[in-house]
Motif scaffolding. Sequence first.
Motif, short mmCIF file in Angstrom:
data_model
loop_
_atom_site.label_atom_id
_atom_site.label_comp_id
_atom_site.label_asym_id
_atom_site.label_seq_id
_atom_site.Cartn_x
_atom_site.Cartn_y
_atom_site.Cartn_z
N MET A 1 44.07 52.71 26.04
CA MET A 1 44.61 52.82 28.04
C MET A 1 44.60 50.85 28.24
O MET A 1 43.24 50.58 27.88
N LYS A 2 45.30 50.43 28.72
CA LYS A 2 45.28 49.26 29.71
C LYS A 2 46.10 49.53 30.90
O LYS A 2 46.52 50.21 30.93
N LEU A 3 44.85 48.91 31.06
CA LEU A 3 45.68 48.79 33.44
C LEU A 3 45.06 47.20 34.23
O LEU A 3 44.32 46.51 32.88
N SER A 4 45.70 47.24 34.45
CA SER A 4 45.75 46.05 35.72
C SER A 4 44.78 45.60 36.89
O SER A 4 44.27 44.79 36.53
N ALA A 5 43.44 47.33 36.86
CA ALA A 5 42.59 46.94 37.19
C ALA A 5 41.49 46.71 36.57
O ALA A 5 41.46 46.27 35.20
N ALA A 54 33.32 58.52 30.78
CA ALA A 54 33.98 58.34 31.14
C ALA A 54 34.28 56.99 32.22
O ALA A 54 33.23 56.65 32.09
N CYS A 55 35.70 56.64 33.03
CA CYS A 55 35.29 55.54 33.91
C CYS A 55 35.81 55.52 34.95
O CYS A 55 36.73 56.00 35.39
N ALA A 56 34.83 55.41 36.02
CA ALA A 56 35.36 54.70 37.47
C ALA A 56 36.42 53.67 37.26
O ALA A 56 36.09 52.40 36.58
N ILE A 57 37.24 53.31 37.80
CA ILE A 57 38.90 52.46 37.48
C ILE A 57 38.79 52.35 39.54
O ILE A 57 39.26 52.84 39.97
N ILE A 58 38.62 51.35 40.18
CA ILE A 58 38.77 50.64 40.93
C ILE A 58 39.82 49.28 41.06
O ILE A 58 39.57 48.82 40.62
N LYS A 59 40.62 50.01 42.58
CA LYS A 59 41.97 48.90 42.40
C LYS A 59 41.95 49.40 44.10
O LYS A 59 42.65 49.87 44.09
N ALA A 60 41.30 47.63 44.27
CA ALA A 60 41.63 48.07 46.02
C ALA A 60 42.23 46.96 46.76
O ALA A 60 41.43 45.93 45.81
N SER A 61 42.90 46.51 47.71
CA SER A 61 42.80 45.24 47.74
C SER A 61 42.75 44.79 49.31
O SER A 61 42.22 43.93 49.41
#
Length: 68
Positions: A1-5, A54-61
């Motif tokens: 899994m690749k993510l920008s976060a 599992a992962c908590a993935i946080i992406k916020a401005s």
Amino acid sequence: MKLSARNILAGKVTAVETGNVTTHVKIDIGGTVVTASITNEAAADLALKVGDEACAIIKASDVIVGKN
């Protein structure tokens, strides 16, 4: 899994609480529990259960800080 976060917090699922529309997933990330609210459909697709890694993935401005 690749993510920008960049904020990816790995842990174990400690609770999966399904409601009418959303499911609350609690993930212990080393003594701190992060709770995510996701759609029931997403929870079913992930087949989440207590004990899963599992992962908590946080992406916020924005990050809001409060103090009492």
